[in-house]
Scaffold this active site. Structure first.
Site, mmCIF file in Angstrom:
data_model
loop_
_atom_site.group_PDB
_atom_site.id
_atom_site.type_symbol
_atom_site.label_atom_id
_atom_site.label_comp_id
_atom_site.label_asym_id
_atom_site.label_seq_id
_atom_site.Cartn_x
_atom_site.Cartn_y
_atom_site.Cartn_z
ATOM 1 N N ARG A 96 0.847 -1.179 0.000
ATOM 2 C CA ARG A 96 0.000 0.000 0.000
ATOM 3 C C ARG A 96 0.888 1.237 0.000
ATOM 4 O O ARG A 96 1.707 1.396 0.907
ATOM 5 C CB ARG A 96 -0.826 -0.055 1.292
ATOM 6 C CG ARG A 96 -2.113 0.673 1.251
ATOM 7 C CD ARG A 96 -2.942 0.289 2.444
ATOM 8 N NE ARG A 96 -2.385 0.723 3.719
ATOM 9 C CZ ARG A 96 -3.115 1.159 4.733
ATOM 10 N NH1 ARG A 96 -4.422 1.195 4.637
ATOM 11 N NH2 ARG A 96 -2.559 1.516 5.865
ATOM 12 N N ASP A 98 5.013 -5.513 9.643
ATOM 13 C CA ASP A 98 6.109 -5.133 10.544
ATOM 14 C C ASP A 98 6.116 -6.005 11.790
ATOM 15 O O ASP A 98 7.183 -6.402 12.280
ATOM 16 C CB ASP A 98 5.977 -3.658 10.943
ATOM 17 C CG ASP A 98 6.412 -2.725 9.818
ATOM 18 O OD1 ASP A 98 7.061 -3.195 8.869
ATOM 19 O OD2 ASP A 98 6.087 -1.526 9.886
ATOM 20 N N THR A 110 -0.876 7.624 -0.857
ATOM 21 C CA THR A 110 -2.172 7.507 -1.533
ATOM 22 C C THR A 110 -3.029 6.388 -0.940
ATOM 23 O O THR A 110 -4.243 6.347 -1.167
ATOM 24 C CB THR A 110 -1.969 7.192 -3.024
ATOM 25 O OG1 THR A 110 -1.352 5.895 -3.128
ATOM 26 C CG2 THR A 110 -1.099 8.225 -3.702
ATOM 27 N N ASP A 147 0.797 -2.471 12.301
ATOM 28 C CA ASP A 147 1.196 -2.884 10.956
ATOM 29 C C ASP A 147 1.507 -4.383 10.984
ATOM 30 O O ASP A 147 2.484 -4.826 11.593
ATOM 31 C CB ASP A 147 2.431 -2.084 10.518
ATOM 32 C CG ASP A 147 2.773 -2.339 9.065
ATOM 33 O OD1 ASP A 147 2.745 -1.399 8.262
ATOM 34 O OD2 ASP A 147 3.039 -3.520 8.710
HETATM 35 C C1 PRP Z 1 -1.082 -4.268 4.655
HETATM 36 C C2 PRP Z 1 -1.969 -5.487 4.794
HETATM 37 C C3 PRP Z 1 -2.817 -5.428 3.556
HETATM 38 C C4 PRP Z 1 -2.996 -3.943 3.366
HETATM 39 C C5 PRP Z 1 -4.368 -3.577 3.833
HETATM 40 O O1 PRP Z 1 -0.049 -4.509 3.773
HETATM 41 O O2 PRP Z 1 -1.252 -6.688 4.935
HETATM 42 O O3 PRP Z 1 -2.230 -6.022 2.426
HETATM 43 O O4 PRP Z 1 -1.996 -3.292 4.166
HETATM 44 O O5 PRP Z 1 -4.639 -2.247 3.590
HETATM 45 P P1 PRP Z 1 -5.779 -1.778 2.583
HETATM 46 O O6 PRP Z 1 -6.996 -2.589 2.879
HETATM 47 O O7 PRP Z 1 -5.951 -0.344 2.916
HETATM 48 O O8 PRP Z 1 -5.288 -1.982 1.182
HETATM 49 P P2 PRP Z 1 1.040 -3.389 3.407
HETATM 50 O O9 PRP Z 1 0.542 -2.547 2.297
HETATM 51 O O10 PRP Z 1 1.457 -2.704 4.667
HETATM 52 O O11 PRP Z 1 2.224 -4.234 2.797
HETATM 53 P P3 PRP Z 1 3.280 -5.220 3.498
HETATM 54 O O12 PRP Z 1 2.505 -6.421 3.978
HETATM 55 O O13 PRP Z 1 4.194 -5.546 2.389
HETATM 56 O O14 PRP Z 1 3.927 -4.494 4.640
HETATM 57 N N1 URA Z 2 -2.275 -2.526 7.118
HETATM 58 C C1 URA Z 2 -1.858 -2.959 8.326
HETATM 59 O O1 URA Z 2 -0.892 -3.735 8.443
HETATM 60 N N2 URA Z 2 -2.530 -2.544 9.425
HETATM 61 C C2 URA Z 2 -3.574 -1.718 9.346
HETATM 62 O O2 URA Z 2 -4.151 -1.368 10.392
HETATM 63 C C3 URA Z 2 -3.987 -1.273 8.074
HETATM 64 C C4 URA Z 2 -3.314 -1.695 6.977
#
Ligand code: PRP
Ligand code: URA
Length: 212
Positions: A107, A206, A111, A203
């Site tokens: 994400r 993380d 944006t 997160d």
């Molecule tokens: C997180 C999560 C989802 C997304 C959800 O991933 O694991 O994929 O955010 O958010 P949304 O519903 O608003 O799209 P992230 O984008 O942080 O990526 P990562 O797992 O690579 O850290």
């Molecule tokens: N992605 C995450 O990992 N946590 C949130 O709360 C939203 C998006």
């Protein structure tokens, strides 16, 4: 909020108990990972309850008999990278024969729109049952995008599972994909100004991988 028909919160005391420790900031990375897999496994028990069966003949130490095994093409688990990976092993403990595809999305921090970087799933998608997996359904952008990718590749039977859903994400996903049933362990209050789920768990990527 009136819940869409294709949305279900999977309730069980064990799921609620474990989710509390998943949310807790004091929980270590090791425990967080174990608990995420355990909740995924418990949810999978409910999500797979309509899997088709077929009869086979076997012989017990006592006699021949007819008994049931899972029928049809193998299930495909599709975690959305990165955090979806944290739920796969728990589900594979229940369904070890499932195949695993991967969808790489992150994400954009400003944006909040999904950015795609990887896509790999087994062939013959038309005949397979897919479970799309991500612990967080926040704005819904990532899950909607991933489901679109699966459908574009030919997938006809898809379910989506997450640990925590925000109302905004539920509405967006269930409107975009009314044919996909969504299973969550919890429906939280809202998103904050940075698009994080409140109260949520922070997160997910993380916390699973120790990257913050
Ligand atoms: C997180 C999560 C989802 C997304 C959800 O991933 O694991 O994929 O955010 O958010 P949304 O519903 O608003 O799209 P992230 O984008 O942080 O990526 P990562 O797992 O690579 O850290
Ligand atoms: N992605 C995450 O990992 N946590 C949130 O709360 C939203 C998006």
């Amino acid at each position: 909020m009136k819940l869409p028909e294709n949305f279900q919160v999977v309730t069980h005391p064990l799921i609620e108990h474990k989710l509390t420790y998943i949310r807790d900031i004091k929980t270590s990375k090791k425990e967080f990972k174990e608990l995420v897999n355990e909740v995924a496994m418990l949810m999978a028990y409910e999500i797979t309850k309509d899997m088709p069966l077929e009869e086979v003949e076997i012989e017990t130490p006592i006699c021949k008999t007819v008994s049931k095994v899972l029928a049809g093409k193998k299930l495909v688990l599709v975690p959305i990278l990165r955090a979806g990976i944290g739920m796969v092993d728990g589900i594979l403990k229940l369904v070890p024969s499932a195949r695993v595809g991967h969808i790489g999305l992150y994400r954009d921090e400003t944006t909040l729109k999904p950015v795609s970087y990887y896509f790999k799933i087994p062939s013959n998608c038309e005949d397979r049952d897919f479970i799309l997996i991500d612990p967080m359904l926040a704005t819904g952008g990532s899950a909607v995008y991933a489901a679109n990718m699966l459908k574009d590749a030919g997938a006809k039977s898809i379910k989506f599972m997450c640990l925590i859903a925000a109302p905004e994400g539920v509405e967006k996903f269930c409107t975009a994909h009314p044919d996909i049933k969504v299973f969550a362990a919890a429906l939280d209050e809202k998103l904050n100004e940075k698009g994080y789920i409140v109260p949520g768990l922070g997160d997910a990527g993380d916390r699973l991988f120790g990257t913050k």
